[in-house]
Motif scaffolding. Structure first.
Motif, mmCIF file in Angstrom:
data_model
loop_
_atom_site.group_PDB
_atom_site.id
_atom_site.type_symbol
_atom_site.label_atom_id
_atom_site.label_comp_id
_atom_site.label_asym_id
_atom_site.label_seq_id
_atom_site.Cartn_x
_atom_site.Cartn_y
_atom_site.Cartn_z
ATOM 1 N N ALA A 211 -25.923 -27.838 -12.713
ATOM 2 C CA ALA A 211 -26.264 -29.234 -12.991
ATOM 3 C C ALA A 211 -25.199 -30.166 -12.415
ATOM 4 O O ALA A 211 -25.510 -31.161 -11.770
ATOM 5 N N ASP A 212 -23.917 -29.819 -12.609
ATOM 6 C CA ASP A 212 -22.857 -30.682 -12.094
ATOM 7 C C ASP A 212 -22.884 -30.744 -10.583
ATOM 8 O O ASP A 212 -22.734 -31.794 -9.991
ATOM 9 N N LYS A 213 -23.069 -29.602 -9.962
ATOM 10 C CA LYS A 213 -23.034 -29.558 -8.496
ATOM 11 C C LYS A 213 -24.208 -30.320 -7.902
ATOM 12 O O LYS A 213 -24.081 -30.974 -6.885
ATOM 13 N N LYS B 30 -23.934 -40.284 -15.901
ATOM 14 C CA LYS B 30 -22.489 -40.290 -15.669
ATOM 15 C C LYS B 30 -22.122 -39.534 -14.385
ATOM 16 O O LYS B 30 -21.376 -40.047 -13.556
ATOM 17 N N SER B 31 -22.667 -38.326 -14.244
ATOM 18 C CA SER B 31 -22.302 -37.511 -13.073
ATOM 19 C C SER B 31 -22.792 -38.172 -11.789
ATOM 20 O O SER B 31 -22.065 -38.230 -10.789
ATOM 21 N N THR B 32 -24.020 -38.682 -11.820
ATOM 22 C CA THR B 32 -24.578 -39.337 -10.635
ATOM 23 C C THR B 32 -23.729 -40.552 -10.269
ATOM 24 O O THR B 32 -23.463 -40.811 -9.097
ATOM 25 N N VAL C 227 -12.676 -38.271 -15.568
ATOM 26 C CA VAL C 227 -12.895 -37.310 -16.650
ATOM 27 C C VAL C 227 -14.217 -37.679 -17.310
ATOM 28 O O VAL C 227 -14.345 -38.741 -17.921
ATOM 29 N N GLU C 228 -15.209 -36.821 -17.141
ATOM 30 C CA GLU C 228 -16.537 -37.105 -17.706
ATOM 31 C C GLU C 228 -16.665 -36.481 -19.085
ATOM 32 O O GLU C 228 -16.288 -35.334 -19.288
ATOM 33 N N THR C 229 -17.204 -37.255 -20.007
ATOM 34 C CA THR C 229 -17.445 -36.672 -21.323
ATOM 35 C C THR C 229 -18.708 -37.234 -21.948
ATOM 36 O O THR C 229 -19.053 -38.388 -21.729
#
Ligand SMILES: Nc1nc2c(ncn2[C@@H]2O[C@H](COP(=O)(O)OP(=O)(O)OP(=O)(O)O)[C@@H](O)[C@H]2O)c(=O)[nH]1
Ligand SMILES: [Mg+2]
Length: 327
Positions: free
Chosen positions: A100-102, A64-66, A149-151
């Motif tokens: 991890a997010d960064k 998701k983040s990628t 909005v990531e979940t």
């Protein structure tokens, strides 16, 4: 000018430090900060009608983040200003750490047309409701017009995100047949767009066949409006421009059909309900006598002396003045 008025002004001018400060204030659990953040939000209104709110959900590690990073780049190239928020702070796998997010959002996290709010680490929020709705409003007030909005798509969080966004993107992995069938039907029902990620390397064949199977089953389960099913590789960028285009089209449809206004109204309704629950909860927290009565009621329920329903109703009745109709 009050401190809050100053903060609101700096924020609406797009000052990133003011935005970070406002977020910290809104996430604070101290009662005096709650009062200030209420005042701030009252000044800022309910967010922008011209923004796009996109929820991105899927199992931990789906990418998701990628994918948000890759989509965010497309959005920036299209002139958008992108903010990324996370609900459900921490997936058990990654610990949802700031790092991890960064590191997964390598482009967005260094671009000044984007604002990435790293997920708080587990437990930091101390069990309070996530402040995602408030954070959306803050970001929009600061000029961000595309909010991701990531979940993590396990449990409650995807139902929550569905009530906060205009469009829900579900990120799937191929070869997760069991996972898919056990994934709540509801999620498949509410997803607006579905992306199979990691369609790269020797996984392509598997992804293609899973996507074809899913398309067939969606044509049956949602014949009126089956969500688009796309294949992407967030890592090497394949399919990302097409996915971005699909999201943009969906956004135009929302505008054309007047659905965005409807969705925003129901988002506000859901926000109100959550705020009411919280306010109700706060009544107890502030009053030790009520907390004690609540604990006693819980004990009498546990021992079988009272029924859960009756005990709850009794407690609430004791809090309220007698209704004029009954007096
Ligand atoms: N091969 C391949 N790996 C990918 C792709 N997208 C993401 N990954 C990898 O999958 C892992 C998880 O990626 P994330 O973007 O952190 O996934 P996530 O869904 O945000 O994970 P959580 O937030 O922990 O739930 C990382 O090691 C990524 O490098 C892709 O398209 N192909
Ligand atoms: Mg992530």
């Amino acid at each position: 000018m009050t401190v809050v008025a100053q903060l609101a002004e700096a924020l609406t001018l797009g000052d990133r430090r003011a935005l970070s400060k406002a977020i910290t204030l809104v996430e604070s659990t101290r009662a005096e900060d709650r009062a200030l953040s209420c005042e701030l939000l009252a000044r800022l209104g309910a967010g922008s009608q011209r923004s796009s709110r996109i929820g991105v959900t899927g199992v931990p590690g789906a990418g998701k983040s990628t994918l948000i990073d890759a989509l965010g780049l497309q959005a920036i190239a299209a002139g958008r200003r992108v903010a990324v928020l996370a609900i459900d702070p921490s997936s058990p796998q990654s610990g949802g750490s700031v790092l991890a997010d960064k590191t997964r959002m390598t482009h967005l996290s260094v671009d000044d047309r984007a604002f990435v709010r790293p997920s708080p680490t587990l437990g930091k929020l101390g069990g309070t409701a996530p402040r995602t709705r408030e954070l959306i409003v803050l970001c929009e007030a600061a000029g961000y017009d595309l909010i991701f909005v990531e979940t993590v798509g396990v449990g409650q969080s995807e139902a929550q995100v569905a009530s906060m966004v205009d469009c829900l993107l579900l990120v799937l992995l191929a070869g997760a047949g069991d996972e898919l069938s056990s994934m709540k039907r509801g999620l498949m029902e509410v997803a607006d767009i579905i992306a199979f990620n990691k369609a790269d390397g020797d996984r392509i064949g598997l992804v293609e066949s899973d996507a074809a199977t899913l398309r067939l089953s969606l044509d049956i389960s949602r014949p009126a409006r089956a969500p688009a099913v796309l294949l992407v590789s967030a890592r090497n960028g394949t399919g990302v421009p097409e996915l971005w285009k699909t999201l943009e089209q969906r956004d135009c449809e929302l505008e054309r059909e007047g659905t965005r206004a409807e969705r925003r109204a129901s988002q506000l309704r859901a926000w109100f309900e959550a705020a009411l629950d919280e306010a109700w909860h706060a009544v107890f927290i502030r009053r030790p006598d009520l907390m004690a009565a609540r604990a006693r009621a819980a004990e009498s329920v546990a021992s079988g002396a009272a029924s859960p329903l009756a005990a709850a109703q009794h407690l609430v009745a004791a809090l309220l003045p007698p209704s004029p109709a009954n007096s």
